[in-house]
Scaffold this active site. Structure first.
Site, mmCIF file in Angstrom:
data_model
loop_
_atom_site.group_PDB
_atom_site.id
_atom_site.type_symbol
_atom_site.label_atom_id
_atom_site.label_comp_id
_atom_site.label_asym_id
_atom_site.label_seq_id
_atom_site.Cartn_x
_atom_site.Cartn_y
_atom_site.Cartn_z
ATOM 1 N N TYR A 108 3.824 -2.017 3.462
ATOM 2 C CA TYR A 108 4.395 -3.235 4.037
ATOM 3 C C TYR A 108 4.463 -3.114 5.559
ATOM 4 O O TYR A 108 4.056 -4.029 6.284
ATOM 5 C CB TYR A 108 5.783 -3.484 3.461
ATOM 6 C CG TYR A 108 6.456 -4.740 3.964
ATOM 7 C CD1 TYR A 108 6.088 -5.990 3.467
ATOM 8 C CD2 TYR A 108 7.447 -4.671 4.934
ATOM 9 C CE1 TYR A 108 6.701 -7.147 3.933
ATOM 10 C CE2 TYR A 108 8.074 -5.824 5.407
ATOM 11 C CZ TYR A 108 7.694 -7.055 4.898
ATOM 12 O OH TYR A 108 8.294 -8.199 5.362
ATOM 13 N N CYS A 109 4.964 -1.992 6.046
ATOM 14 C CA CYS A 109 5.022 -1.779 7.493
ATOM 15 C C CYS A 109 3.628 -1.850 8.099
ATOM 16 O O CYS A 109 3.427 -2.482 9.146
ATOM 17 C CB CYS A 109 5.659 -0.435 7.814
ATOM 18 S SG CYS A 109 7.452 -0.358 7.580
#
Length: 282
Positions: free
Chosen positions: A162-163
């Protein structure tokens, strides 16, 4: 830009959550056309019915069932929009997914990682590429709003993919902003949105941290809407997220990790993350 009145607005991930709130604001300001993209057909049609019923103006609401993880679906839907609605003047790249709670090497399969990158990083690029030429050719003010995340500014355990997707989104989005300025297209403004966790259901189980409260969707949407009309380059919420940027610039990595991980507890906020059972869009 004082209002979106008489503008053509397109929102991805528009069936629920923040996308739906953006659509409601567009209707309240009497946008000429509101184009809703989402993969959830039933929720999409319900949102469209609510907008049509609640709008006192002659706003036109258009729905398109689009899987933004597929390039061909984006291209086909964009062509239909240009033909049926016209050139979009305000684009909200709002669709997104989140996967978390496992370390990267413990992820069940690589499909989740690829899917996350397609939705959060690649899709906004492809969607913007479809509509930017029309915006550049337009005579009036135009806007591109790319919803990234505070996770696009700060690394965090148990959400590596996600990051990664949001770091990509931030870098791309702000680069396009600079390109438009450099090319002299000052009427097209790009706003990159980087909020902390939002209580839309997508981040169920994630914890707040000192100075970093869980945000209400309405609070984020209202601020984004205001800054979008101003043409602000970034919306970062809460402002304390900026501390991480300061820390990265002045503190050694080991000290920054100690403050974020041991003092503020930021690195433990995803330990009990559950999220929604099904999260096709933001």
């Amino acid at each position: 830009m004082k209002t979106v009145e008489n503008k053509k607005v397109l929102i991805t991930g528009a069936a629920m959550g923040m996308g739906k709130l953006y659509a409601q604001l567009a209707a309240a300001e009497q946008a000429a056309d509101i184009v809703l993209w989402d993969i959830n057909e039933a929720a999409l049609e319900e949102t469209a019915r609510e907008l049509r019923k609640g709008s006192a103006s002659a706003v036109r609401v258009h729905t398109y069932v689009v899987d933004v993880s597929r390039q061909d679906a984006i291209e086909e839907a964009a062509e239909r929009v240009r033909t049926e609605v016209g050139d979009i003047e305000i684009l909200f790249n709002n669709a997104g997914v989140v996967r978390g709670n496992s370390y990267f090497w413990e992820t069940d399969n690589t499909k989740d990682t690829v899917f996350t990158m397609k939705i959060n990083a690649v899709a906004p690029m492809l969607v913007a590429r479809e509509f930017l030429p029309g915006m550049i050719a337009a005579g009036g003010e135009c806007r591109v709003i790319n919803v990234a995340s505070a996770a696009g500014l700060t690394a965090n355990p148990r959400m590596a993919s996600y990051c990664g997707s949001k770091w990509a989104a931030v870098g791309w989005s702000d680069s396009v902003r600079l390109e438009l300025e450099q090319a002299g297209h000052s009427h097209v403004k790009v706003t990159t949105v980087c909020p902390y966790y939002i209580s839309t259901g997508m981040f169920d189980g994630a914890k707040a941290a000192p100075l970093l409260p869980i945000l209400a969707p309405e609070t984020v949407v209202d601020e984004v809407w205001k800054q979008m009309k101003k043409g602000a380059p970034f919306v970062i919420l809460p402002k304390t997220v900026l501390l991480s940027e300061v820390f990265k610039g002045i503190l050694p990595t080991s000290v920054r990790d100690f403050v974020a991980g041991r003092v503020l507890g930021v690195y433990k906020t995803m330990e009990h993350f559950t999220g929604r059972e099904s999260q096709p869009t933001r």
